[in-house]
Design a protein around this motif. Structure first.
Motif, PDB file in Angstrom:
ATOM      1  N   GLU A  22       0.818  -1.205   0.000  1.00  0.00           N
ATOM      2  CA  GLU A  22       0.000   0.000   0.000  1.00  0.00           C
ATOM      3  C   GLU A  22       0.854   1.259   0.000  1.00  0.00           C
ATOM      4  O   GLU A  22       1.908   1.317   0.637  1.00  0.00           O
ATOM      5  CB  GLU A  22      -0.939  -0.005   1.205  1.00  0.00           C
ATOM      6  CG  GLU A  22      -1.969   1.106   1.167  1.00  0.00           C
ATOM      7  CD  GLU A  22      -3.090   0.890   2.168  1.00  0.00           C
ATOM      8  OE1 GLU A  22      -3.231  -0.238   2.670  1.00  0.00           O
ATOM      9  OE2 GLU A  22      -3.819   1.861   2.436  1.00  0.00           O
ATOM     10  N   THR A  24       0.209   5.561   0.328  1.00  0.00           N
ATOM     11  CA  THR A  24      -0.725   6.670   0.493  1.00  0.00           C
ATOM     12  C   THR A  24       0.039   7.988   0.515  1.00  0.00           C
ATOM     13  O   THR A  24       1.177   8.061   0.977  1.00  0.00           O
ATOM     14  CB  THR A  24      -1.550   6.554   1.779  1.00  0.00           C
ATOM     15  OG1 THR A  24      -0.651   6.496   2.895  1.00  0.00           O
ATOM     16  CG2 THR A  24      -2.415   5.318   1.775  1.00  0.00           C
ATOM     17  N   GLU A  26      -0.265  12.145   1.518  1.00  0.00           N
ATOM     18  CA  GLU A  26      -0.985  13.139   2.311  1.00  0.00           C
ATOM     19  C   GLU A  26      -0.587  14.542   1.875  1.00  0.00           C
ATOM     20  O   GLU A  26       0.526  14.773   1.410  1.00  0.00           O
ATOM     21  CB  GLU A  26      -0.659  12.966   3.804  1.00  0.00           C
ATOM     22  CG  GLU A  26      -1.118  11.641   4.391  1.00  0.00           C
ATOM     23  CD  GLU A  26      -0.700  11.498   5.846  1.00  0.00           C
ATOM     24  OE1 GLU A  26       0.009  12.384   6.360  1.00  0.00           O
ATOM     25  OE2 GLU A  26      -1.073  10.489   6.471  1.00  0.00           O
ATOM     26  N   ARG A  68      -6.236   1.753  -7.745  1.00  0.00           N
ATOM     27  CA  ARG A  68      -6.290   3.057  -7.085  1.00  0.00           C
ATOM     28  C   ARG A  68      -7.727   3.272  -6.626  1.00  0.00           C
ATOM     29  O   ARG A  68      -8.534   3.883  -7.307  1.00  0.00           O
ATOM     30  CB  ARG A  68      -5.850   4.172  -8.017  1.00  0.00           C
ATOM     31  CG  ARG A  68      -5.787   5.535  -7.333  1.00  0.00           C
ATOM     32  CD  ARG A  68      -5.037   6.503  -8.189  1.00  0.00           C
ATOM     33  NE  ARG A  68      -5.040   7.834  -7.590  1.00  0.00           N
ATOM     34  CZ  ARG A  68      -4.427   8.877  -8.125  1.00  0.00           C
ATOM     35  NH1 ARG A  68      -3.759   8.744  -9.258  1.00  0.00           N
ATOM     36  NH2 ARG A  68      -4.470  10.054  -7.523  1.00  0.00           N
ATOM     37  N   ARG A  72      -5.791   9.213  -3.067  1.00  0.00           N
ATOM     38  CA  ARG A  72      -4.419   9.259  -2.578  1.00  0.00           C
ATOM     39  C   ARG A  72      -3.925   7.894  -2.113  1.00  0.00           C
ATOM     40  O   ARG A  72      -3.035   7.788  -1.283  1.00  0.00           O
ATOM     41  CB  ARG A  72      -4.334  10.285  -1.437  1.00  0.00           C
ATOM     42  CG  ARG A  72      -4.443  11.714  -1.937  1.00  0.00           C
ATOM     43  CD  ARG A  72      -4.606  12.716  -0.816  1.00  0.00           C
ATOM     44  NE  ARG A  72      -5.926  12.633  -0.219  1.00  0.00           N
ATOM     45  CZ  ARG A  72      -6.309  13.353   0.837  1.00  0.00           C
ATOM     46  NH1 ARG A  72      -5.457  14.164   1.423  1.00  0.00           N
ATOM     47  NH2 ARG A  72      -7.517  13.246   1.319  1.00  0.00           N
ATOM     48  N   GLN A  73      -4.510   6.835  -2.667  1.00  0.00           N
ATOM     49  CA  GLN A  73      -4.125   5.482  -2.295  1.00  0.00           C
ATOM     50  C   GLN A  73      -3.823   4.683  -3.545  1.00  0.00           C
ATOM     51  O   GLN A  73      -4.610   4.674  -4.508  1.00  0.00           O
ATOM     52  CB  GLN A  73      -5.260   4.812  -1.505  1.00  0.00           C
ATOM     53  CG  GLN A  73      -4.914   3.434  -0.972  1.00  0.00           C
ATOM     54  CD  GLN A  73      -6.103   2.779  -0.286  1.00  0.00           C
ATOM     55  OE1 GLN A  73      -7.251   2.984  -0.681  1.00  0.00           O
ATOM     56  NE2 GLN A  73      -5.836   1.989   0.740  1.00  0.00           N
TER      57      GLN A  73
END
Lengths: 112, 113
Positions: A22, A24, A26, A68, A72-73
């Protein structure tokens, strides 16, 4: 400020097992996201990139897939790992108006 | 296919020696050029980049690179290396407005104290 996270940091998996890595981001919205694999002496190889939710482009056909599910992942997966999938996997992001990519800390995957 | 070539796999220098790492790319159109560095145990991070303008680019930690369009080159230089410069250095290229980086295979730099 923007930050990028990857987990796990290290992973040891048997051949034939599934994989889920994973990534991510920010502090930004609608980033372009990338998965690379770094193998010793071979530099960084682009695996997948995504310009938006559900939009995935594959650069190299292989045993891996990417998804996706959120803005934002970015997830890297495999249904059955091969020995050759061992390596260091890096996630990167870039804003839509810049070509500068920023990299996460990476995941060291060992397939036994 | 577009490619990026880094001439040296492993460079070993003593402190205070001058450094030049070669990078050549094969694409003939508009390119953006980057040098990334990966210190032992750390993230891959941007050292410097060239998009347009002055072909001599200054980066962090005293590094610079010169874009020579006629030679398709973007060599990295530092006049006096330090032990803390020990790392792996990657040259990378994007084509025009596309964001996909194409990396060289990297050059490992070892600086002896």
């Amino acid at each position: 400020s923007q930050t990028i996270h990857q987990w796990p940091a290290t992973l040891v998996q048997p051949v034939g097992s599934p994989l889920s890595l994973e990534c991510t981001v920010e502090g930004t919205s609608n980033p372009n996201l990338y998965w690379y694999r770094q193998a010793a002496g071979r530099g960084l190889q682009l695996l997948f990139y995504s310009v938006g939710i559900g939009q995935i482009s594959s650069e190299v056909p292989q045993n891996l897939s990417a998804s996706r599910p959120q803005d934002r992942q970015f997830i890297l997966s495999s249904k059955k790992l091969l020995l050759s999938d061992s390596g260091f996997y890096l996630c990167a992001w870039t804003g839509s108006n810049t070509d500068t990519q920023y990299f996460g800390p990476g995941t060291r995957l060992t397939v036994l | 296919a577009q490619s990026v070539s880094q001439h040296n796999h492993h460079v070993i220098l003593s402190e205070a020696a001058s450094l030049e790492l070669g990078c050549n790319y094969s694409y003939g159109g508009t390119v953006n050029l980057f040098w990334y560095v990966q210190y032992p145990g750390q993230h891959l991070q941007l050292l410097l980049k060239y998009f347009s303008g002055d072909p001599l680019v200054k980066g962090i930690k005293g590094f610079e690179a010169e874009f020579i369009k006629s030679k398709f080159s973007f060599n990295l230089r530092k006049p006096s290396v330090q032990w803390s410069d020990t790392a792996e250095y990657f040259c990378a290229v994007t084509r025009g407005s596309q964001g996909n980086l194409i990396f060289g295979k990297g050059t490992k730099l070892s600086v002896k104290p």
